[in-house]
Design an enzyme around this catalytic site. Sequence first.
Site, PDB file in Angstrom:
ATOM      1  N   TYR A   1      -2.465  -0.848  10.072  1.00 57.12           N
ATOM      2  CA  TYR A   1      -2.373  -1.236   8.765  1.00 57.12           C
ATOM      3  C   TYR A   1      -1.009  -0.439   8.078  1.00 57.12           C
ATOM      4  CZ  TYR A   1      -3.890  -1.106   3.811  1.00 57.12           C
ATOM      5  OH  TYR A   1      -3.977  -1.511   2.502  1.00 57.12           O
TER       6      TYR A   1
ATOM      7  N   SER B   1       0.622  -1.234   0.176  1.00 61.31           N
ATOM      8  CA  SER B   1      -0.165  -0.196   0.081  1.00 61.31           C
ATOM      9  C   SER B   1       0.821   1.111   0.112  1.00 61.31           C
ATOM     10  CB  SER B   1      -0.681  -0.129   1.238  1.00 61.31           C
ATOM     11  OG  SER B   1      -1.761   1.358   1.437  1.00 61.31           O
TER      12      SER B   1
END
Length: 197
Positions: free
Chosen positions: A168, A155
């Site tokens: 995350y 990401s």
Amino acid sequence: MTAETTVLRSLFDLRGKTALVTGGFSGLGWHFAQVLAQAGAQVVVAGRRIERGRAMVAEHAAEGEAALRAMAVDVASEQSVADLVGETQRWGGGLDILVNNAGVADTHPSLTLGEAQWRAVMDVNLDGAWRVAQHSARAMAAQTTPGGSLINVGSILGLRVAAQVLAYAVSKAAVLHLTRALALEWARHAIRVNALA
């Protein structure tokens, strides 16, 4: 065969290859699975919501594309991952491509983020990515013609940060470093390891 599929195969022909996509029953995972199938690969699409996955694959097959198969997996379980990789090899006659896409996010301010919430994200995004990568690479390295392509889905938050997604962001930063380390080590087995962010 659609015009799009014809063009895709002229650029990127995966006929005779077997691919595995985790986290494949929605979003990017489903898109990756469809693109791989259009390029000619036999694709195992895996995830936790198996009934949803089976319905998606059945709809895809009804449209004339039969190269997809849905399988259940919980990447937080080593046994589930081992079973998935073994079944993928039996169905496809090997394993050539892995798209390591399974992931979860949990939005909480870091001051109130609990241990269980932290562990839940790490167990899927980092530990799960490692489990699937290792089992897949073992299969790829042991084949008659060793090698394959392993793609970890990271990401942009693995490179930058944002508020309230600490677990995350940290997990995806770790996935990017995991990718670098595995690429260095597994090159000797003709396994390419890359990441998408």
